[in-house]
Design a protein around this motif. Structure first.
Motif, PDB file in Angstrom:
ATOM      1  N   VAL A 141     -17.285  34.403  30.504  1.00 20.08           N
ATOM      2  CA  VAL A 141     -16.788  35.712  30.103  1.00 20.08           C
ATOM      3  C   VAL A 141     -15.742  36.143  31.131  1.00 20.08           C
ATOM      4  O   VAL A 141     -16.060  36.409  32.295  1.00 20.08           O
ATOM      5  CB  VAL A 141     -17.911  36.769  30.015  1.00 20.08           C
ATOM      6  CG1 VAL A 141     -17.321  38.127  29.633  1.00 20.08           C
ATOM      7  CG2 VAL A 141     -18.964  36.339  28.990  1.00 20.08           C
ATOM      8  N   LEU A 142     -14.490  36.161  30.702  1.00 22.62           N
ATOM      9  CA  LEU A 142     -13.375  36.559  31.570  1.00 22.62           C
ATOM     10  C   LEU A 142     -12.973  37.987  31.255  1.00 22.62           C
ATOM     11  O   LEU A 142     -12.835  38.355  30.080  1.00 22.62           O
ATOM     12  CB  LEU A 142     -12.173  35.641  31.359  1.00 22.62           C
ATOM     13  CG  LEU A 142     -12.348  34.162  31.756  1.00 22.62           C
ATOM     14  CD1 LEU A 142     -11.241  33.335  31.143  1.00 22.62           C
ATOM     15  CD2 LEU A 142     -12.357  34.016  33.256  1.00 22.62           C
ATOM     16  N   GLU A 143     -12.769  38.781  32.280  1.00 21.94           N
ATOM     17  CA  GLU A 143     -12.242  40.124  32.111  1.00 21.94           C
ATOM     18  C   GLU A 143     -10.871  40.190  32.785  1.00 21.94           C
ATOM     19  O   GLU A 143     -10.743  39.877  33.975  1.00 21.94           O
ATOM     20  CB  GLU A 143     -13.149  41.181  32.723  1.00 21.94           C
ATOM     21  CG  GLU A 143     -12.633  42.606  32.499  1.00 21.94           C
ATOM     22  CD  GLU A 143     -13.522  43.684  33.103  1.00 21.94           C
ATOM     23  OE1 GLU A 143     -13.372  44.854  32.696  1.00 21.94           O
ATOM     24  OE2 GLU A 143     -14.340  43.360  33.988  1.00 21.94           O
ATOM     25  N   LEU A 144      -9.846  40.560  32.011  1.00 29.27           N
ATOM     26  CA  LEU A 144      -8.501  40.667  32.547  1.00 29.27           C
ATOM     27  C   LEU A 144      -8.258  42.109  32.976  1.00 29.27           C
ATOM     28  O   LEU A 144      -8.478  43.042  32.200  1.00 29.27           O
ATOM     29  CB  LEU A 144      -7.465  40.238  31.497  1.00 29.27           C
ATOM     30  CG  LEU A 144      -7.675  38.878  30.815  1.00 29.27           C
ATOM     31  CD1 LEU A 144      -6.423  38.488  30.048  1.00 29.27           C
ATOM     32  CD2 LEU A 144      -8.068  37.803  31.793  1.00 29.27           C
ATOM     33  N   LYS A 145      -7.803  42.246  34.206  1.00 29.37           N
ATOM     34  CA  LYS A 145      -7.538  43.578  34.748  1.00 29.37           C
ATOM     35  C   LYS A 145      -6.101  43.667  35.261  1.00 29.37           C
ATOM     36  O   LYS A 145      -5.548  42.678  35.740  1.00 29.37           O
ATOM     37  CB  LYS A 145      -8.499  43.892  35.906  1.00 29.37           C
ATOM     38  CG  LYS A 145      -9.967  43.938  35.513  1.00 29.37           C
ATOM     39  CD  LYS A 145     -10.268  45.147  34.630  1.00 29.37           C
ATOM     40  CE  LYS A 145     -10.158  46.439  35.392  1.00 29.37           C
ATOM     41  NZ  LYS A 145     -10.513  47.609  34.544  1.00 29.37           N
ATOM     42  N   LYS A 146      -5.535  44.824  35.138  1.00 29.15           N
ATOM     43  CA  LYS A 146      -4.170  45.044  35.636  1.00 29.15           C
ATOM     44  C   LYS A 146      -4.254  45.412  37.111  1.00 29.15           C
ATOM     45  O   LYS A 146      -5.007  46.298  37.498  1.00 29.15           O
ATOM     46  CB  LYS A 146      -3.482  46.160  34.860  1.00 29.15           C
ATOM     47  CG  LYS A 146      -1.986  46.310  35.177  1.00 29.15           C
ATOM     48  CD  LYS A 146      -1.366  47.400  34.314  1.00 29.15           C
ATOM     49  CE  LYS A 146       0.122  47.545  34.624  1.00 29.15           C
ATOM     50  NZ  LYS A 146       0.869  46.377  34.156  1.00 29.15           N
ATOM     51  N   GLY A 147      -3.469  44.707  37.911  1.00 29.30           N
ATOM     52  CA  GLY A 147      -3.503  45.027  39.331  1.00 29.30           C
ATOM     53  C   GLY A 147      -3.056  43.847  40.165  1.00 29.30           C
ATOM     54  O   GLY A 147      -2.889  42.741  39.662  1.00 29.30           O
ATOM     55  N   PRO A 179     -15.171  38.736  16.793  1.00 28.67           N
ATOM     56  CA  PRO A 179     -14.872  40.002  17.457  1.00 28.67           C
ATOM     57  C   PRO A 179     -13.582  40.636  16.930  1.00 28.67           C
ATOM     58  O   PRO A 179     -12.904  40.061  16.059  1.00 28.67           O
ATOM     59  CB  PRO A 179     -14.733  39.602  18.927  1.00 28.67           C
ATOM     60  CG  PRO A 179     -14.300  38.176  18.889  1.00 28.67           C
ATOM     61  CD  PRO A 179     -14.916  37.576  17.653  1.00 28.67           C
ATOM     62  N   ALA A 180     -13.241  41.782  17.485  1.00 24.09           N
ATOM     63  CA  ALA A 180     -12.098  42.561  16.981  1.00 24.09           C
ATOM     64  C   ALA A 180     -10.803  41.761  16.964  1.00 24.09           C
ATOM     65  O   ALA A 180      -9.998  41.882  16.044  1.00 24.09           O
ATOM     66  CB  ALA A 180     -11.932  43.820  17.824  1.00 24.09           C
ATOM     67  N   LEU A 181     -10.590  40.914  18.001  1.00 22.79           N
ATOM     68  CA  LEU A 181      -9.328  40.190  18.110  1.00 22.79           C
ATOM     69  C   LEU A 181      -9.415  38.742  17.608  1.00 22.79           C
ATOM     70  O   LEU A 181      -8.450  37.997  17.724  1.00 22.79           O
ATOM     71  CB  LEU A 181      -8.825  40.221  19.553  1.00 22.79           C
ATOM     72  CG  LEU A 181      -8.560  41.631  20.122  1.00 22.79           C
ATOM     73  CD1 LEU A 181      -8.053  41.546  21.552  1.00 22.79           C
ATOM     74  CD2 LEU A 181      -7.564  42.398  19.252  1.00 22.79           C
ATOM     75  N   GLY A 182     -10.574  38.355  17.071  1.00 27.92           N
ATOM     76  CA  GLY A 182     -10.662  37.065  16.401  1.00 27.92           C
ATOM     77  C   GLY A 182     -11.274  35.939  17.219  1.00 27.92           C
ATOM     78  O   GLY A 182     -11.682  36.103  18.373  1.00 27.92           O
ATOM     79  N   THR A 216     -14.551  35.596  25.738  1.00 28.41           N
ATOM     80  CA  THR A 216     -15.619  34.608  25.857  1.00 28.41           C
ATOM     81  C   THR A 216     -15.031  33.240  25.558  1.00 28.41           C
ATOM     82  O   THR A 216     -14.441  33.033  24.496  1.00 28.41           O
ATOM     83  CB  THR A 216     -16.787  34.904  24.893  1.00 28.41           C
ATOM     84  OG1 THR A 216     -17.471  36.071  25.328  1.00 28.41           O
ATOM     85  CG2 THR A 216     -17.775  33.751  24.876  1.00 28.41           C
ATOM     86  N   GLN A 217     -15.185  32.335  26.506  1.00 28.45           N
ATOM     87  CA  GLN A 217     -14.675  30.975  26.341  1.00 28.45           C
ATOM     88  C   GLN A 217     -15.837  29.982  26.290  1.00 28.45           C
ATOM     89  O   GLN A 217     -16.752  30.020  27.121  1.00 28.45           O
ATOM     90  CB  GLN A 217     -13.747  30.573  27.493  1.00 28.45           C
ATOM     91  CG  GLN A 217     -13.194  29.151  27.343  1.00 28.45           C
ATOM     92  CD  GLN A 217     -12.657  28.575  28.649  1.00 28.45           C
ATOM     93  OE1 GLN A 217     -12.765  29.211  29.701  1.00 28.45           O
ATOM     94  NE2 GLN A 217     -12.090  27.381  28.595  1.00 28.45           N
ATOM     95  N   ASP A 237     -13.932  40.856  23.376  1.00 26.36           N
ATOM     96  CA  ASP A 237     -12.848  41.245  22.468  1.00 26.36           C
ATOM     97  C   ASP A 237     -12.309  40.067  21.675  1.00 26.36           C
ATOM     98  O   ASP A 237     -11.759  40.236  20.589  1.00 26.36           O
ATOM     99  CB  ASP A 237     -11.700  41.879  23.261  1.00 26.36           C
ATOM    100  CG  ASP A 237     -12.127  43.150  23.960  1.00 26.36           C
ATOM    101  OD1 ASP A 237     -12.726  44.005  23.302  1.00 26.36           O
ATOM    102  OD2 ASP A 237     -11.866  43.275  25.176  1.00 26.36           O
ATOM    103  N   ILE A 238     -12.442  38.853  22.242  1.00 27.17           N
ATOM    104  CA  ILE A 238     -11.904  37.662  21.592  1.00 27.17           C
ATOM    105  C   ILE A 238     -12.728  36.468  22.049  1.00 27.17           C
ATOM    106  O   ILE A 238     -13.261  36.454  23.169  1.00 27.17           O
ATOM    107  CB  ILE A 238     -10.404  37.470  21.944  1.00 27.17           C
ATOM    108  CG1 ILE A 238      -9.770  36.369  21.100  1.00 27.17           C
ATOM    109  CG2 ILE A 238     -10.201  37.213  23.433  1.00 27.17           C
ATOM    110  CD1 ILE A 238      -8.241  36.303  21.229  1.00 27.17           C
TER     111      ILE A 238
END
Length: 406
Positions: A400-406, A223-226, A165-166, A194-195
């Motif tokens: 809200v950004l979601e980072l995905k591998k691909g 959140p979990a990652l601060g 979340t930014q 998460d952050i």
């Protein structure tokens, strides 16, 4: 500068004259004409008075915000009216010359203004008037949650699906509605990311602007990652005249401490490693670096020990930094998060159809996601507002950004 001011004064005078003519042509009711003149004169007197009262040692305040809004809501509609009425005058003069050339003396050189044209001009002017009025009353707190998925081939597996979340550009000194700010804080907490990352401009100028809002922003759940943050150009207190250098330095120290008070870790040209299991990514936080603003950001210092193979999220307030230094940097910064532009707080956005704001003629990256050779920058449209006390078409944003591998 003097020529520019003279031009503005002449344009404002012509706009005022044309608007009065439009009102006279639209209605023959005398009291309406007098009411218009009285209101216009009072508004002009107030605007002039308010600008003479502006204190360079204090900077923007509630009065200067209101005055700027009043100026825009007055001048822009009148300029539109003047444009339409000037067009009618060109046609009237052109027609007069034709009649004179043709020897037609039955009609006057300049016929009376057409009521239809005046009503059209007033109708067109009502669009920016009502839009700016809405922006000042409702639009500035019309918070939107914008979701964006970004794909990276080199994202560590354990971070696949990481949510960020930014928020950016709080500008707490401009707030005037606690209920709406608390609503926005609730929106942030509802995302369960998460952050949480804040990319600068916590105040307009003074640390004291944030004092009434500290408890409100402390409600942002960790959140979990601060929760992490960086500085923006307004956080350095460089847009007013300070009595002494010590007062400026003390204010800057107090602004930096605000981040601690709302439980954010302020990053000053440094990086940290964020771990999930046996994998990690780097979060790099810079001081402000702007092509036309303060350049305190030191990417080299913040990246000591990092390699091009490390996956990096860079927080840098001004997106011009990405354009001029980051996007082709050999250090390979996969994702940059910025703010700063506010989308000028004015524009038109219809997903899939149009995305326009005057700020795009100054910043290549001004709102949303941009990519270059697999490197991305996301420009947040801003949480608060500055200068103009409203927003039209470019709404305050929680990303809200979601980072995905691909």
């Amino acid at each position: 500068m003097r020529r520019f001011l003279i031009f503005l004064l002449i344009a404002a005078l012509l706009a005022e004259v044309y608007t009065f003519q439009a009102v006279k042509a639209a209605t023959k009711t005398k009291w309406v004409h007098w009411v218009y003149l009285a209101v216009s004169i009072l508004v002009i007197i107030y605007i002039i008075y308010a600008f003479t009262q502006f204190d360079r040692s204090k900077g923007q305040n509630k009065q200067s915000l209101f005055t700027m809004g009043l100026l825009l809501i007055t001048v822009i509609p009148k300029l539109i009216i003047a444009f339409v009425m000037l067009g009618e005058d060109i046609i009237r003069v052109f027609g007069g010359f034709i009649r004179m050339f043709m020897g037609d003396s039955k009609q006057p050189f300049l016929p009376e203004r057409r009521r239809f044209v005046s009503l059209t001009a007033l109708g067109l002017a009502s669009i920016p008037f009502l839009s700016l009025l809405y922006g000042m009353t409702k639009g500035k707190y019309n918070f939107k949650v914008i979701r964006q998925t970004v794909m990276f081939p080199d994202l560590p597996d354990n971070f696949d699906g990481l949510t960020i979340t930014q928020i950016s550009d709080i500008h707490s000194g401009s707030f005037d509605n606690k209920e709406r700010i608390e609503y926005a804080i609730d929106l942030i907490n509802q995302q369960k990311s998460d952050i949480i990352l804040f990319t600068g401009d916590i105040v307009n100028t003074h640390a004291t602007e944030m004092h009434p809002w500290i408890e409100t922003f402390k409600r942002i759940e960790t959140p979990a990652l601060g929760k992490y943050s960086v500085l923006g150009n307004h956080d350095y207190g460089e847009y007013i005249e300070w009595p002494t250098q010590k007062e400026k330095n003390d204010n800057f120290a107090a602004i930096k401490d605000l981040h601690r008070q709302i439980d954010f870790k302020l990053m000053l040209n440094e990086h940290i490693k964020i771990k999930k299991g046996d994998q990690e990514i780097a979060l790099v936080g810079l001081e402000n670096w702007g092509h036309n603003f303060k350049q305190a950001g030191d990417l080299a210092k913040a990246s000591v020990g990092l390699t091009p193979k490390d996956f990096k999220i860079l927080m840098s307030h001004d997106p011009s930094h990405w354009e001029y230094e980051v996007k082709k940097h050999p250090g390979n910064y996969q994702l940059t998060l910025s703010g700063h532009t506010h989308g000028l707080q004015f524009g038109i956005e219809i997903p899939g159809l149009i995305k326009w704001s005057p700020v795009q003629y100054v910043y290549k990256q001004w709102a949303g996601l941009y990519e270059n050779l697999g490197r991305y920058v996301y420009v947040n449209r801003g949480f608060g507002f500055h200068a103009y006390p409203g927003r039209v078409g470019i709404w305050p944003e929680i990303t809200v950004l979601e980072l995905k591998k691909g």
